[in-house]
Structures are given as C-alpha cells and as structure tokens.
Design a protein around this motif. Structure first.
Motif, PDB file in Angstrom:
ATOM      1  N   LEU A  55     -83.535 -50.638  90.801  1.00 20.18           N
ATOM      2  CA  LEU A  55     -82.191 -50.876  90.283  1.00 20.18           C
ATOM      3  C   LEU A  55     -81.822 -52.350  90.398  1.00 20.18           C
ATOM      4  CD1 LEU A  55     -79.555 -49.705  89.159  1.00 20.18           C
ATOM      5  CD2 LEU A  55     -78.852 -49.294  91.514  1.00 20.18           C
ATOM      6  N   LYS A  56     -82.154 -52.963  91.517  1.00 21.84           N
ATOM      7  CA  LYS A  56     -81.883 -54.397  91.723  1.00 21.84           C
ATOM      8  C   LYS A  56     -82.634 -55.231  90.680  1.00 21.84           C
ATOM      9  CE  LYS A  56     -82.625 -58.162  94.907  1.00 21.84           C
ATOM     10  NZ  LYS A  56     -83.466 -58.627  95.993  1.00 21.84           N
ATOM     11  N   ASP A  57     -83.900 -54.904  90.441  1.00 19.70           N
ATOM     12  CA  ASP A  57     -84.681 -55.630  89.436  1.00 19.70           C
ATOM     13  C   ASP A  57     -84.085 -55.467  88.044  1.00 19.70           C
ATOM     14  OD1 ASP A  57     -86.460 -56.553  91.342  1.00 19.70           O
ATOM     15  OD2 ASP A  57     -87.943 -54.978  90.954  1.00 19.70           O
ATOM     16  N   ALA A  58     -83.627 -54.266  87.724  1.00 22.33           N
ATOM     17  CA  ALA A  58     -83.028 -54.025  86.406  1.00 22.33           C
ATOM     18  C   ALA A  58     -81.749 -54.840  86.233  1.00 22.33           C
ATOM     19  CB  ALA A  58     -82.736 -52.546  86.226  1.00 22.33           C
ATOM     20  N   VAL A  59     -80.944 -54.909  87.263  1.00 24.46           N
ATOM     21  CA  VAL A  59     -79.709 -55.704  87.198  1.00 24.46           C
ATOM     22  C   VAL A  59     -80.047 -57.182  87.034  1.00 24.46           C
ATOM     23  CG1 VAL A  59     -77.695 -56.452  88.529  1.00 24.46           C
ATOM     24  CG2 VAL A  59     -78.315 -54.043  88.464  1.00 24.46           C
ATOM     25  N   ASN A  60     -81.038 -57.664  87.776  1.00 24.47           N
ATOM     26  CA  ASN A  60     -81.449 -59.069  87.644  1.00 24.47           C
ATOM     27  C   ASN A  60     -81.995 -59.361  86.252  1.00 24.47           C
ATOM     28  OD1 ASN A  60     -80.721 -59.710  90.258  1.00 24.47           O
ATOM     29  ND2 ASN A  60     -82.766 -59.360  91.078  1.00 24.47           N
ATOM     30  N   ASP A  61     -82.758 -58.418  85.685  1.00 26.02           N
ATOM     31  CA  ASP A  61     -83.298 -58.614  84.340  1.00 26.02           C
ATOM     32  C   ASP A  61     -82.184 -58.687  83.301  1.00 26.02           C
ATOM     33  OD1 ASP A  61     -85.841 -58.598  85.374  1.00 26.02           O
ATOM     34  OD2 ASP A  61     -86.266 -56.515  84.819  1.00 26.02           O
ATOM     35  N   VAL A  62     -81.186 -57.841  83.436  1.00 27.77           N
ATOM     36  CA  VAL A  62     -80.059 -57.874  82.501  1.00 27.77           C
ATOM     37  C   VAL A  62     -79.321 -59.208  82.625  1.00 27.77           C
ATOM     38  CG1 VAL A  62     -77.795 -56.870  82.001  1.00 27.77           C
ATOM     39  CG2 VAL A  62     -79.758 -55.390  82.363  1.00 27.77           C
ATOM     40  N   GLY A  63     -79.131 -59.674  83.857  1.00 25.55           N
ATOM     41  CA  GLY A  63     -78.482 -60.968  84.055  1.00 25.55           C
ATOM     42  C   GLY A  63     -79.275 -62.098  83.425  1.00 25.55           C
ATOM     43  N   ASP A  64     -80.600 -62.069  83.582  1.00 23.55           N
ATOM     44  CA  ASP A  64     -81.452 -63.092  82.975  1.00 23.55           C
ATOM     45  C   ASP A  64     -81.380 -63.033  81.459  1.00 23.55           C
ATOM     46  OD1 ASP A  64     -82.209 -63.919  85.499  1.00 23.55           O
ATOM     47  OD2 ASP A  64     -84.141 -62.862  85.460  1.00 23.55           O
ATOM     48  N   ASP A  65     -81.369 -61.822  80.891  1.00 18.82           N
ATOM     49  CA  ASP A  65     -81.277 -61.670  79.444  1.00 18.82           C
ATOM     50  C   ASP A  65     -79.955 -62.210  78.910  1.00 18.82           C
ATOM     51  OD1 ASP A  65     -83.775 -60.508  79.457  1.00 18.82           O
ATOM     52  OD2 ASP A  65     -83.020 -58.444  79.299  1.00 18.82           O
ATOM     53  N   ILE A  66     -78.877 -61.976  79.644  1.00 25.05           N
ATOM     54  CA  ILE A  66     -77.570 -62.494  79.221  1.00 25.05           C
ATOM     55  C   ILE A  66     -77.568 -64.013  79.264  1.00 25.05           C
ATOM     56  CG2 ILE A  66     -75.137 -62.645  79.897  1.00 25.05           C
ATOM     57  CD1 ILE A  66     -75.359 -59.695  80.778  1.00 25.05           C
ATOM     58  N   LYS A  67     -78.134 -64.579  80.313  1.00 21.53           N
ATOM     59  CA  LYS A  67     -78.196 -66.045  80.420  1.00 21.53           C
ATOM     60  C   LYS A  67     -79.007 -66.636  79.268  1.00 21.53           C
ATOM     61  CE  LYS A  67     -77.776 -66.418  85.416  1.00 21.53           C
ATOM     62  NZ  LYS A  67     -78.476 -66.757  86.667  1.00 21.53           N
ATOM     63  N   LYS A  68     -80.140 -66.007  78.940  1.00 23.60           N
ATOM     64  CA  LYS A  68     -80.973 -66.506  77.853  1.00 23.60           C
ATOM     65  C   LYS A  68     -80.256 -66.434  76.517  1.00 23.60           C
ATOM     66  CE  LYS A  68     -85.446 -65.387  79.926  1.00 23.60           C
ATOM     67  NZ  LYS A  68     -86.601 -64.497  79.847  1.00 23.60           N
ATOM     68  N   SER A  69     -79.524 -65.343  76.289  1.00 23.86           N
ATOM     69  CA  SER A  69     -78.866 -65.182  75.000  1.00 23.86           C
ATOM     70  C   SER A  69     -77.645 -66.095  74.846  1.00 23.86           C
ATOM     71  CB  SER A  69     -78.457 -63.727  74.791  1.00 23.86           C
ATOM     72  OG  SER A  69     -77.457 -63.369  75.710  1.00 23.86           O
ATOM     73  N   THR A  70     -77.005 -66.458  75.935  1.00 22.79           N
ATOM     74  CA  THR A  70     -75.828 -67.331  75.835  1.00 22.79           C
ATOM     75  C   THR A  70     -76.195 -68.798  75.863  1.00 22.79           C
ATOM     76  OG1 THR A  70     -75.464 -67.194  78.219  1.00 22.79           O
ATOM     77  CG2 THR A  70     -74.270 -65.628  76.840  1.00 22.79           C
ATOM     78  N   ASN A  71     -77.397 -69.142  76.292  1.00 25.00           N
ATOM     79  CA  ASN A  71     -77.808 -70.545  76.365  1.00 25.00           C
ATOM     80  C   ASN A  71     -78.567 -71.012  75.125  1.00 25.00           C
ATOM     81  OD1 ASN A  71     -76.613 -71.103  78.830  1.00 25.00           O
ATOM     82  ND2 ASN A  71     -78.432 -70.478  79.972  1.00 25.00           N
ATOM     83  N   GLN A  72     -78.683 -70.171  74.122  1.00 24.52           N
ATOM     84  CA  GLN A  72     -79.395 -70.582  72.913  1.00 24.52           C
ATOM     85  C   GLN A  72     -78.542 -71.586  72.141  1.00 24.52           C
ATOM     86  OE1 GLN A  72     -80.322 -67.064  70.737  1.00 24.52           O
ATOM     87  NE2 GLN A  72     -81.886 -66.415  72.165  1.00 24.52           N
ATOM     88  N   GLN A  73     -79.222 -72.594  71.627  1.00 25.00           N
ATOM     89  CA  GLN A  73     -78.503 -73.629  70.878  1.00 25.00           C
ATOM     90  C   GLN A  73     -79.020 -73.747  69.474  1.00 25.00           C
ATOM     91  OE1 GLN A  73     -78.436 -77.263  73.039  1.00 25.00           O
ATOM     92  NE2 GLN A  73     -77.758 -76.277  74.889  1.00 25.00           N
TER      93      GLN A  73
END
Length: 73
Positions: A55-73
């Motif tokens: 569960l912790k890994d899944a939450v971290n993966d979702v957080g990483d995915d959100i960061k990647k999608s919001t940092n696209q330029q």
C-alpha cells in the motif's frame, strides 16, 4: 463505539502486517504483469512484502505519477 473502533484498529493492523502468502509462481506472474510499468515495479513483485508495504509503494507511485504529469513543459 470505542470497543468497535479498537477492534477495527487491531484488525487493520493484523491485515496490513500479514505475511506474503504468494507462491514463487504467483510472484513471477505478478512481476511479468508489472513489466510494462517499469522494471523497478516488476522487481518489487518478487519480494516478500506485507500488504502495508504494498500500500505504501502504491501511494508513493501515485505521488510520483502526479509529480511527473504536473512537471511536463
């Protein structure tokens, strides 16, 4: 109400800390299914991890995915 809350907390603790019951074949199958998501995620499937760790890994993966999608330029 307090007794019910305590019972739920204790049950949740035991569920999240239960040992991994998957067989070696199940782990390999899960790793193969995760390969499209990245090798690091596939390797995680081969490890003995509790549901809480998963569960912790899944939450971290979702957080990483959100960061990647919001940092696209």
């Amino acid at each position: 109400m307090a007794a019910l809350a305590i019972a739920v907390a204790i049950g949740g603790y035991y569920i999240l800390n239960a040992p991994d019951q998957r067989s070696t074949g199940d782990k390999i199958g899960d790793a193969i299914n995760e390969l499209p998501n990245g090798v690091d995620k596939a390797v995680r499937q081969l490890e003995d991890r509790t549901p809480g760790e998963k569960l912790k890994d899944a939450v971290n993966d979702v957080g990483d995915d959100i960061k990647k999608s919001t940092n696209q330029q």
